[in-house]
Scaffold this active site. Structure first.
Site, PDB file in Angstrom:
ATOM      1  N   LYS A  53      25.517  61.102  44.498  1.00  0.00           N
ATOM      2  CA  LYS A  53      25.961  61.192  43.468  1.00  0.00           C
ATOM      3  C   LYS A  53      25.497  62.798  43.609  1.00  0.00           C
ATOM      4  CE  LYS A  53      27.218  56.612  41.718  1.00  0.00           C
ATOM      5  NZ  LYS A  53      26.534  55.388  40.751  1.00  0.00           N
ATOM      6  N   GLN A  97      22.499  53.391  37.177  1.00  0.00           N
ATOM      7  CA  GLN A  97      22.927  52.848  38.618  1.00  0.00           C
ATOM      8  C   GLN A  97      22.965  51.230  38.314  1.00  0.00           C
ATOM      9  OE1 GLN A  97      24.532  54.573  40.805  1.00  0.00           O
ATOM     10  NE2 GLN A  97      24.888  52.266  41.015  1.00  0.00           N
ATOM     11  N   ASP A 120      30.309  57.489  33.108  1.00  0.00           N
ATOM     12  CA  ASP A 120      30.517  56.827  34.176  1.00  0.00           C
ATOM     13  C   ASP A 120      31.821  55.809  33.450  1.00  0.00           C
ATOM     14  OD1 ASP A 120      29.619  55.457  36.285  1.00  0.00           O
ATOM     15  OD2 ASP A 120      28.388  54.733  35.862  1.00  0.00           O
TER      16      ASP A 120
END
Ligand code: NAD
Length: 287
Positions: A53, A97, A120
């Protein structure tokens, strides 16, 4: 029939070029897209995802921030960092995460992120907006699948679609997105009585189960479109999906591979959400 294979890697590269272009334009106007990533613990898979990422951000010309914490960090420390990032106007996306260690309530952590920075697409507010068919940040994996289907000109209207898996990050939002585009959607899961009954009559199957080579060719309707979200290791330790590629390719008309299918699209859509968030900040500034 031999299925045409959808090249997720090539599509991801193409979309990332467009994102980098948008990022350069925003930066020129004083708003450089910025994604902050929080990683707790030392899970090797999570570390790889975070590394990819961060690399994706840098390649697209974003500013990238990374905060790492030991596995036993107190949740308050992470909540304080999220609050700080929420308040920082130069940060456009915040990502924690998953999975998190056991002292964390993941739902609470995700809800601590400002919905405007929830790139997200996991915050309940964004999920609610998605359900209502309103503008939100879409969860990256199912959104990446939609992009892949669109890139192949798959007509979703009137299609019989089966999604296998009902997780909040893949299965459920996938079903909602397909529904909003006119497909007739069935969601199958671990309690489904006769999975093959459903998959055999589906024009489109999206497999998001987490079981190596689970969906075999004999479970697929000839000519169906098959999307493989799974990331697993087979008995030899080789990366593979939820779909048994070798038997599925003889039956399906379109098929995504693993690796090189949905995976590269997921980070791409995270970058797309971050650039979109930065765009919204610029527009708000200009009003
Ligand atoms: P999850 O474990 O949260 O959900 C799995 C789902 O599969 C559950 O809803 C469960 O009901 C269903 N299931 C389990 N056994 C089943 C069975 N026998 N029959 C029918 N359904 C069954 O997993 P997830 O987070 O949704 O991820 C699914 C897979 O996708 C995993 O392999 C994961 O690694 C992968 N994944 C890939 C990406 C990507 O970028 N490509 C992103 C997220 C997840």
């Amino acid at each position: 029939m031999t299925a045409r294979i959808i090249d997720g890697k090539a599509l991801a590269e193409k979309v990332r070029e467009e994102i980098a272009q948008r990022a350069a334009e925003l930066t020129a106007q004083g708003v450089q897209p910025c994604l902050a990533v929080i990683l707790v613990g030392e899970d090797p898979a999570s570390a790889v995802y975070v590394r990819n990422k961060v690399a994706g951000c840098e390649k697209a010309g974003f500013r990238s921030l990374k905060f790492t914490y030991p596995v036993d960090v107190a949740p308050e420390v992470v909540f304080a960092k999220i609050a700080e990032l929420n308040a920082d106007a130069t940060v456009h996306g915040i990502l924690v995460q998953l999975p998190l260690p056991k002292q964390f309530d993941a739902d609470k952590v995700l809800e601590a992120i400002s919905p405007e920075k929830d790139v997200d697409g996991f915050h309940a507010e964004n999920f609610g907006l998605l359900l209502q068919g309103r503008k939100s940040f879409y969860p990256c994996t199912p959104w990446g699948v939609m992009k892949m289907l669109d890139s192949e000109g798959v007509q979703l209207k009137r299609m019989e679609a089966v999604v296998i898996g009902r997780s909040n990050i893949v299965g459920k939002p996938m079903a909602v997105m397909l529904l909003s585009r006119g497909a007739t959607v069935t969601v199958c899961h671990s309690q489904t009585k006769d999975l093959a009954f459903h998959t055999k009559r589906a024009d489109l199957v999206v497999a998001a189960v987490g079981r190596a080579k689970f969906l075999t060719g004999d479970m697929i309707k000839p000519g169906a479109v098959v999307v493989d979200v799974g990331i697993n290791r087979d008995a030899d330790g080789k990366l593979c999906g939820d779909v048994d590629f070798d038997t599925a390719r003889d039956v399906a008309s379109l098929l995504t591979p693993v690796p090189g299918g949905v995976g590269p699209m997921t980070i791409t859509m995270l970058l797309a959400n971050t650039v979109e968030s930065a765009q919204r900040v610029l527009e708000a500034k200009q009003q």
